[in-house]
Motif scaffolding. Structure first.
Motif, mmCIF file in Angstrom:
data_model
loop_
_atom_site.group_PDB
_atom_site.id
_atom_site.type_symbol
_atom_site.label_atom_id
_atom_site.label_comp_id
_atom_site.label_asym_id
_atom_site.label_seq_id
_atom_site.Cartn_x
_atom_site.Cartn_y
_atom_site.Cartn_z
ATOM 1 N N MET A 168 0.747 -1.141 0.074
ATOM 2 C CA MET A 168 0.060 -0.128 -0.014
ATOM 3 C C MET A 168 1.136 1.240 0.076
ATOM 4 N N ALA A 169 0.469 2.196 -0.758
ATOM 5 C CA ALA A 169 1.257 3.564 -0.827
ATOM 6 C C ALA A 169 1.517 4.308 0.369
ATOM 7 N N GLU A 170 0.200 4.237 0.913
ATOM 8 C CA GLU A 170 0.297 4.960 2.269
ATOM 9 C C GLU A 170 1.316 4.561 3.205
ATOM 10 N N LEU A 171 1.815 3.399 3.214
ATOM 11 C CA LEU A 171 2.731 2.630 4.378
ATOM 12 C C LEU A 171 4.150 2.992 3.746
ATOM 13 N N GLU A 172 4.269 3.636 2.353
ATOM 14 C CA GLU A 172 5.489 4.054 2.040
ATOM 15 C C GLU A 172 5.695 5.568 2.238
ATOM 16 N N ILE B 1 6.369 9.032 4.566
ATOM 17 C CA ILE B 1 7.098 9.511 5.736
ATOM 18 C C ILE B 1 6.366 10.740 6.291
ATOM 19 N N TYR B 2 5.942 10.421 7.499
ATOM 20 C CA TYR B 2 5.277 11.702 8.018
ATOM 21 C C TYR B 2 6.233 12.240 9.231
ATOM 22 N N ARG B 3 5.781 13.550 9.517
ATOM 23 C CA ARG B 3 6.661 14.169 10.645
ATOM 24 C C ARG B 3 5.458 14.760 11.526
ATOM 25 N N ARG B 4 5.635 15.125 12.739
ATOM 26 C CA ARG B 4 4.743 15.865 13.642
ATOM 27 C C ARG B 4 4.615 17.378 13.218
ATOM 28 N N ASP C 202 8.793 11.244 13.223
ATOM 29 C CA ASP C 202 9.864 12.132 13.288
ATOM 30 C C ASP C 202 10.361 12.603 11.921
ATOM 31 N N GLY C 203 9.668 12.212 10.580
ATOM 32 C CA GLY C 203 10.288 12.437 9.282
ATOM 33 C C GLY C 203 11.551 11.606 8.832
ATOM 34 N N SER C 204 11.851 10.456 9.514
ATOM 35 C CA SER C 204 12.647 9.668 9.244
ATOM 36 C C SER C 204 12.329 8.186 8.890
ATOM 37 N N ALA C 205 11.201 7.680 9.360
ATOM 38 C CA ALA C 205 10.736 6.345 9.198
ATOM 39 C C ALA C 205 9.602 6.347 8.639
ATOM 40 N N CYS D 145 7.155 11.187 0.573
ATOM 41 C CA CYS D 145 6.844 9.572 -0.227
ATOM 42 C C CYS D 145 7.961 9.125 -0.509
ATOM 43 N N GLN D 146 8.332 7.778 -0.302
ATOM 44 C CA GLN D 146 9.387 7.011 -0.738
ATOM 45 C C GLN D 146 9.245 6.971 -2.423
ATOM 46 N N SER D 147 8.307 7.368 -3.030
ATOM 47 C CA SER D 147 8.449 7.325 -4.364
ATOM 48 C C SER D 147 9.092 8.865 -4.976
#
Length: 103
Positions: free
Chosen positions: A1-5, A7-10, A53-56, A98-100
């Motif tokens: 699923m694209a959402e799982l790829e 990366i978010y940050r607070r 934290d924007g890294s994972a 986004c990883q892509s």
């Protein structure tokens, strides 16, 4: 699923605190806490919040949930995506990458 790829940050306009066994999020508006909008996080939500934290990417956080709580990947994914949707609905998250998209 694209959402799982993704990366978010607070969002820096939210303060995260643990107070007497409870984990809360408080939005900050104009350098003042908005005490009318305090959000209480369960242990899974607190774990996820700490790792946004924007890294994972979310897939890595899903695996962390699976290890920490000994749940299936489906259950971890459902809980994670529900939490992310809720945090997005209150504008508590920003997309870091986004990883892509690459670095």
């Amino acid at each position: 699923m694209a959402e799982l790829e993704t990366i978010y940050r607070r969002n820096a306009n939210f303060v995260f605190r643990r107070i007497e066994g409870e984990t809360i999020l408080v939005p900050i508006r104009g350098n003042v806490s908005d005490l009318d909008c305090i959000y209480s996080l369960n242990p899974v939500g607190a774990l996820v919040w700490e790792h946004l934290d924007g890294s994972a990417d979310l897939k890595a956080i899903q695996k962390l949930i699976m290890r920490q709580y000994d749940v299936s990947d489906e259950e971890a994914e459902a809980d994670l995506l529900a939490f992310i949707a809720e945090m997005k609905s209150i504008c508590a998250l920003e997309i870091a990458r986004c990883q892509s998209q690459g670095p």
